[in-house]
Motif scaffolding. Structure first.
Motif, PDB file in Angstrom:
ATOM      1  N   LEU A 325      -0.754  -0.751   1.204  1.00 32.28           N
ATOM      2  CA  LEU A 325      -0.607  -0.200  -0.144  1.00 32.28           C
ATOM      3  C   LEU A 325      -0.496   1.314  -0.109  1.00 32.28           C
ATOM      4  O   LEU A 325       0.395   1.903  -0.748  1.00 32.28           O
ATOM      5  CB  LEU A 325      -1.804  -0.625  -1.001  1.00 32.28           C
ATOM      6  N   GLY A 326      -1.380   1.970   0.632  1.00 31.66           N
ATOM      7  CA  GLY A 326      -1.347   3.421   0.685  1.00 31.66           C
ATOM      8  C   GLY A 326      -0.144   3.966   1.444  1.00 31.66           C
ATOM      9  O   GLY A 326       0.437   4.979   1.047  1.00 31.66           O
ATOM     10  N   GLU A 327       0.249   3.283   2.504  1.00 33.63           N
ATOM     11  CA  GLU A 327       1.336   3.796   3.338  1.00 33.63           C
ATOM     12  C   GLU A 327       2.719   3.441   2.809  1.00 33.63           C
ATOM     13  O   GLU A 327       3.663   4.219   3.003  1.00 33.63           O
ATOM     14  CB  GLU A 327       1.169   3.271   4.764  1.00 33.63           C
ATOM     15  N   HIS A 328       2.851   2.272   2.134  1.00 32.56           N
ATOM     16  CA  HIS A 328       4.183   1.810   1.741  1.00 32.56           C
ATOM     17  C   HIS A 328       4.281   1.384   0.277  1.00 32.56           C
ATOM     18  O   HIS A 328       5.299   0.818  -0.128  1.00 32.56           O
ATOM     19  CB  HIS A 328       4.614   0.655   2.646  1.00 32.56           C
ATOM     20  N   GLY A 329       3.259   1.640  -0.504  1.00 33.20           N
ATOM     21  CA  GLY A 329       3.323   1.373  -1.927  1.00 33.20           C
ATOM     22  C   GLY A 329       3.195  -0.102  -2.277  1.00 33.20           C
ATOM     23  O   GLY A 329       3.007  -0.961  -1.418  1.00 33.20           O
ATOM     24  N   PHE A 330       3.317  -0.385  -3.566  1.00 26.20           N
ATOM     25  CA  PHE A 330       3.178  -1.768  -4.039  1.00 26.20           C
ATOM     26  C   PHE A 330       4.298  -2.651  -3.517  1.00 26.20           C
ATOM     27  O   PHE A 330       4.098  -3.847  -3.264  1.00 26.20           O
ATOM     28  CB  PHE A 330       3.146  -1.792  -5.569  1.00 26.20           C
ATOM     29  N   GLY A 331       5.486  -2.091  -3.343  1.00 23.49           N
ATOM     30  CA  GLY A 331       6.586  -2.870  -2.781  1.00 23.49           C
ATOM     31  C   GLY A 331       6.291  -3.305  -1.358  1.00 23.49           C
ATOM     32  O   GLY A 331       6.556  -4.458  -0.975  1.00 23.49           O
ATOM     33  N   GLY A 332       5.745  -2.412  -0.558  1.00 25.52           N
ATOM     34  CA  GLY A 332       5.384  -2.759   0.805  1.00 25.52           C
ATOM     35  C   GLY A 332       4.293  -3.811   0.854  1.00 25.52           C
ATOM     36  O   GLY A 332       4.346  -4.738   1.665  1.00 25.52           O
ATOM     37  N   LEU A 333       3.293  -3.685  -0.031  1.00 26.71           N
ATOM     38  CA  LEU A 333       2.213  -4.677  -0.068  1.00 26.71           C
ATOM     39  C   LEU A 333       2.754  -6.052  -0.443  1.00 26.71           C
ATOM     40  O   LEU A 333       2.366  -7.064   0.150  1.00 26.71           O
ATOM     41  CB  LEU A 333       1.130  -4.241  -1.057  1.00 26.71           C
TER      42      LEU A 333
END
Length: 421
Positions: A325-333
């Motif tokens: 979440l912190g490194e890649h945002g909600f899209g990454g999560l």
């Protein structure tokens, strides 16, 4: 001596790798998961074994006549999408100079994961992959279990330095994940000495996981054991074994271990636990502020000063979910969770459909134990920064290959009877 042994094994395998990329994939898994060179004291500790194996495997993949297509299964496509998304977020990194080394490391892992998915095809390949994982992690389980016995549980067990499992908590989770794979091999092996060796490895690995003093590891063990019992066809026998062995292992551990485990209930008074929660809030606030997250390696004082409730309490993410979440945002999560969900559903499909396919009972047992491993990772990973730990991705490759095998062996559907006009 250890350095020479690893050197001879790696370079002795090169002719076989060039002849068959499957050998290269298995050697890569061994080097990346076990990191045997870290057990030496000389030149092997810094020698680029992984790079040499990767190059030879990719060369073999180019020239081989064997099938080398990337499976179009849902978990593979989800992982591909997650990899693409990480490439999208990387240019927006808050700290490019820190992010780049981690970015290159993660991309190498993803590349070789796709290579493993391309070449692992047969039942023999899948079983060899499981054996490589068991040997790679079981080495540290047996070693750590013996250390715990010798020290009476009074000293912590640590993994090999400068690896994913160097931290005591990470090692505990890795051992928890490999125990179900050991159990699968123990149940399906025909050699009595192999079965006995695996039984001893299971007990020693469990003891090593406890000896790591990892609280997240303890929660993962409980979740894994509960799921293993739930999915077992011999609930009475498995329940009896767990009821007998579990308390014995816990009673062996000293009072300082029990005192540390007691802090699970009183996490508000534990500085380490509160630091993790502070890091989780930071990741949440950062993702809300930046659609692409902060990129790799965001755990710097400036980031916490801008986004954390306690600005001066800087910690790593300590959660696979908040790390993404912190490194890649909600899209990454969302994409990362999709990889896990589709992998889980692949295992569930195998468990449901393999009994219908002749000679595929082994697939049911393997998929069930891999689900157990994934359950342990999902729970234990909630407290560890192990998003890019490659073992879950290799389990995904094994499950995808097994689903293809099951599908190929399913009997054709019975023809439907139609009434004339």
């Amino acid at each position: 001596m250890r350095d020479i042994l690893v050197f001879l094994i790696v370079f002795g395998s090169i002719p076989y790798i060039l002849r068959n990329p499957v050998v290269g994939a298995l050697m890569w898994v061994w080097i990346s998961v076990m990191s045997p060179h870290t057990q030496g004291w000389g030149f092997a500790t810094t020698f680029p074994f992984a790079y040499i194996i990767a190059v030879c495997t990719l060369a073999s993949l180019v020239f081989t006549r064997q099938p080398r297509n990337l499976p179009t299964a849902a978990p593979v496509l989800a992982l591909l999408a997650f990899t693409v998304w990480m490439n999208v977020t990387f240019p927006f990194s808050l700290y490019p100079e820190y992010a780049f080394p981690q970015y290159t490391r993660v991309m190498k892992i993803m590349l070789m994961t796709f290579v493993v998915a391309m070449v692992i095809k047969s039942k023999e390949d899948v079983r060899r992959l499981v054996w490589v994982l068991v040997i790679s992690l079981g080495f540290y389980g047996v070693k750590g279990g013996i250390f715990t016995l010798r020290s009476g549980g009074g000293q912590r067990v640590w993994g090999p330095g400068a690896t994913f499992i160097g931290d005591n908590n990470a090692l505990a989770l890795a051992l928890i994940m490999v125990i179900p794979l050991m159990y699968y091999l123990q149940q399906t092996s025909t050699n009595k000495w192999v079965r006995r060796g695996l039984t001893a490895s299971i007990l020693l690995s469990a003891l090593a996981a406890l000896g790591s003093y990892s609280r997240g590891g303890l929660l993962a063990i409980v979740a894994m054991c509960g799921f293993m019992w739930l999915k077992s066809r011999k609930k009475l026998m498995v329940g009896s074994v767990l009821a007998a062995v579990g308390p014995a292992l816990l009673l062996f551990m000293p009072q300082e271990w029990a005192s540390r485990m007691d802090t699970i209930d009183n996490y508000q008074a534990d500085a380490s636990a509160m630091g993790r929660i502070n890091a989780w809030y930071m990741a949440w606030n950062l993702a809300r502020d930046r659609i692409f997250g902060g990129g790799f390696e965001i755990y710097e004082p400036a980031t916490f000063a801008a986004y954390a409730p306690v600005p001066n309490d800087v910690h790593a993410a300590h959660s696979i979910y908040f790390q993404v979440l912190g490194e890649h945002g909600f899209g990454g999560l969302a994409l990362y969770l999709l990889v896990g969900i589709t992998t889980w559903r692949t295992a569930a499909w195998i468990v449901k459909n393999a009994p219908k396919a002749p000679g595929m009972q082994w697939a049911v047992e393997m998929a069930t134990m891999m689900q157990t491993s994934l359950m342990g990772f999902a729970v234990g990973g909630s407290f560890l920064s192990l998003t890019y730990f490659d073992v879950p991705y290799y389990l995904m490759c094994a499950l995808v290959a097994t689903r293809v095998l099951v599908q190929a062996n399913l009997p054709p559907p019975a023809p439907t009877m139609t009434r004339p006009g």
